[in-house]
Design a protein around this motif. Sequence first.
Motif, PDB file in Angstrom:
ATOM      1  N   LYS A 187      -4.175  11.943  39.217  1.00 53.50           N
ATOM      2  CA  LYS A 187      -5.232  10.970  39.490  1.00 53.50           C
ATOM      3  C   LYS A 187      -5.894  10.522  38.197  1.00 53.50           C
ATOM      4  N   ASN A 230      -8.399  12.465  50.041  1.00 51.99           N
ATOM      5  CA  ASN A 230      -7.792  12.181  48.741  1.00 51.99           C
ATOM      6  C   ASN A 230      -8.807  11.816  47.677  1.00 51.99           C
ATOM      7  N   GLY A 231     -10.092  11.827  48.030  1.00 57.88           N
ATOM      8  CA  GLY A 231     -11.119  11.624  47.013  1.00 57.88           C
ATOM      9  C   GLY A 231     -11.430  10.186  46.691  1.00 57.88           C
ATOM     10  N   ILE A 232     -10.938   9.234  47.480  1.00 55.50           N
ATOM     11  CA  ILE A 232     -11.147   7.832  47.104  1.00 55.50           C
ATOM     12  C   ILE A 232     -12.292   7.192  47.888  1.00 55.50           C
ATOM     13  N   ASN A 242     -25.294   5.690  43.323  1.00 59.52           N
ATOM     14  CA  ASN A 242     -23.976   5.403  43.883  1.00 59.52           C
ATOM     15  C   ASN A 242     -23.655   3.922  43.882  1.00 59.52           C
ATOM     16  N   SER A 263     -20.062  10.676  46.451  1.00 57.93           N
ATOM     17  CA  SER A 263     -19.429   9.929  45.370  1.00 57.93           C
ATOM     18  C   SER A 263     -18.554  10.800  44.487  1.00 57.93           C
ATOM     19  N   SER A 264     -18.718  12.126  44.523  1.00 54.55           N
ATOM     20  CA  SER A 264     -17.845  12.935  43.679  1.00 54.55           C
ATOM     21  C   SER A 264     -16.619  13.339  44.487  1.00 54.55           C
ATOM     22  N   SER A 265     -15.755  14.177  43.905  1.00 56.80           N
ATOM     23  CA  SER A 265     -14.549  14.520  44.652  1.00 56.80           C
ATOM     24  C   SER A 265     -14.722  15.834  45.402  1.00 56.80           C
ATOM     25  N   LYS A 266     -15.796  16.564  45.101  1.00 51.95           N
ATOM     26  CA  LYS A 266     -16.077  17.782  45.858  1.00 51.95           C
ATOM     27  C   LYS A 266     -17.493  17.687  46.375  1.00 51.95           C
ATOM     28  N   GLU A 296     -14.022  17.441  37.033  1.00 52.64           N
ATOM     29  CA  GLU A 296     -14.395  17.226  38.431  1.00 52.64           C
ATOM     30  C   GLU A 296     -13.165  16.903  39.278  1.00 52.64           C
ATOM     31  N   THR A 310     -12.169  17.620  48.381  1.00 51.81           N
ATOM     32  CA  THR A 310     -10.723  17.746  48.241  1.00 51.81           C
ATOM     33  C   THR A 310     -10.235  19.158  48.541  1.00 51.81           C
ATOM     34  N   GLY A 318     -20.440   2.525  45.269  1.00 54.09           N
ATOM     35  CA  GLY A 318     -19.837   3.664  45.930  1.00 54.09           C
ATOM     36  C   GLY A 318     -19.747   4.921  45.097  1.00 54.09           C
ATOM     37  N   TYR A 319     -19.502   4.803  43.777  1.00 48.64           N
ATOM     38  CA  TYR A 319     -19.293   6.052  43.038  1.00 48.64           C
ATOM     39  C   TYR A 319     -19.877   6.061  41.634  1.00 48.64           C
ATOM     40  N   LYS A 350     -13.621   6.170  36.523  1.00 44.67           N
ATOM     41  CA  LYS A 350     -14.965   6.736  36.680  1.00 44.67           C
ATOM     42  C   LYS A 350     -15.637   6.913  35.329  1.00 44.67           C
ATOM     43  N   LEU A 390      -8.000   7.271  38.280  1.00 43.93           N
ATOM     44  CA  LEU A 390      -9.332   7.435  38.877  1.00 43.93           C
ATOM     45  C   LEU A 390     -10.293   8.046  37.861  1.00 43.93           C
TER      46      LEU A 390
END
Lengths: 274, 168
Positions: free
Chosen positions: B137, A183-185, B27, A115-118, B131, A163, B30-31, B144, B140
Motif C-alpha cells: 500500500k 482494506n483501510g481505504i 478529517n 481516518s487512520s488504518s487502525k 501506521e 485492518t 476523509g483522511y 497520506k 496510500l
Amino acid sequence: MQQIINFIIRNKTFLLFLLLFSISLTFTIQTHSYHKSKFINSANFLTGGVYNSISNINRYFDLKSQNDILIEENNKLKSILYNTKNKKDSSYIDDLSLNHTYKFTTASVLKNSYSSSKNVLLLNKGFSDSIKEDFGVISSKGIVGIIDNTSRHYATVISVLNTTSKISAQLKKTNHFGTLIWNGISPYFTQLTDIPKIAPVKVGDTIITSGRSSIFPKGIPVGIIQDFKLDVAENYYEINIKLFNDMTNIEHVYVIENIDINEITNLLKSSTNE
Amino acid sequence: MNSVLYTNITRFILLVGLQVLVLNHINFLGYINPYVYILFIILFPIKNSRTLFIFLSFIIGLTIDIFTDSGGIHAAACVSIAYARPIVLKFCFGTVYEYQTVKFDTVEFSSKFLYITILTVLHHIILFSLEIFNISKVILTVQKTLFSSIFTIILCILVTIIFSRKTK
C-alpha cells in the motif's frame, strides 16, 4: 571496562535514541496483533476523563441527528412489536433470565476515529459495568466492533474499520459465510472474503453476522453488496460491502455479552484437543 | 531558565490538547489531518541537552499515542526527528547554528520554511509507513504523507508567524 563506559558516554544520545525508538516500535508491533496492546490505550483515567468531559459538550451539537437515529430505531421496533402475528398468551412466564443467551448494555461513544488504518473507539462503560474483552458492539443500524481493552470506567473498541479486525459474516439468504475485513481505504465500505464461488452472490444482497464466532448473535445487519469479483485463485469471492452504519457518526451503541461464551469455548477446546 | 521551562511546559500541554481535541477531528477529505504538535520539537530551545530533548520528544509522541490508541507510531516518528534535528539545523541555518545563536523569531523566512518542511516530511513519512505498515500500500502511504505534510507545514508556519515575538 573503562572503554565500554567511555563508549556509552560518548554515544549516549544515539543509544538513547535507539532505545526509545525500539520501545515505540515494540508498542507499534503489539497493536498489529489482536488483543496485545495492553499498555498504550486510551481506556485509562486521564485520557478517558479528558475525552469524557469534551464529549459532554460535543454531544449537544449532535443531538438532532442522534435523536433522528433513535426515533428511527424506535419506529422499527414498534412496527415489529405490534405486527407480530402470534400474540403471547397469558401463561407466558415473565422472566428476564429465561432463554436469554445475550445480554445488552447501552454505552455512548466518547472518541471515534475513521481516518487512520487502525481505528479504535472509546466507550464510557468499563469493567465496573461488567464489560469485558471480546464483547460485541453494535449500533441501532448494524455492527460496530469488538471490545479490546477495559479499565474501570472506560473501554476501547476495535472498530470494523481496523485492518486487524476479523469478523465472521454471511449472506442473509443462504448460509455461505466468510470473513469481514477492511482494506483501510473508505470508511463506508468493508470487504468480505472467503465466500465460496458456488454461493449465489448478487449486487444489493444483504450481509449479516453469522453467529459462528459466539461474539455476535446471528443476524445483526452489516451492509449490502456493492460489487464483487473472484480472487486471484478464482475459488472465492472478494465482496465490497456498503455498511448500513455510518461509522463517521456514531453516538449510542449497545454492548452484547454472550452469557454462554465460557461453555462454548470450553466445549470447542475439549473437542479440538481430542 | 525558569521562563524557558514554563514556556515549554505550557507549550507541551497546549499543543497536545489542540492536537487530540481539535486537529484529530478535522478529517479533511476523509483522511487528511495536520499534526501540529511537532512544533514542540521544532521550536525546542537549541542550547539544552540532547538527551533531555530526545526523551521529551518521546514523551510527547507517547502522549499523543495514548490519546489516539495508535501504539507507538507517533513516539517513533518524534524520536527520529528529534535525533535528526541537529543535522537539519546545520543544513538549514549553516553558520548561525554553529555559533549556537539561532532564534526562531529572527531567522530568515526561507531557511525557517525549509527547516520546518524537512522535519515535517520526515516525521510524516515515518508516521504513515508505521501506521499502514504494508509495502503493497505504498501509494496510500505516499498520498497520506504528501497531503498531511502540506496541511501541517501551512499550519505550523501560520502558528509561528502569529505567535512570534517581534524583537527586531
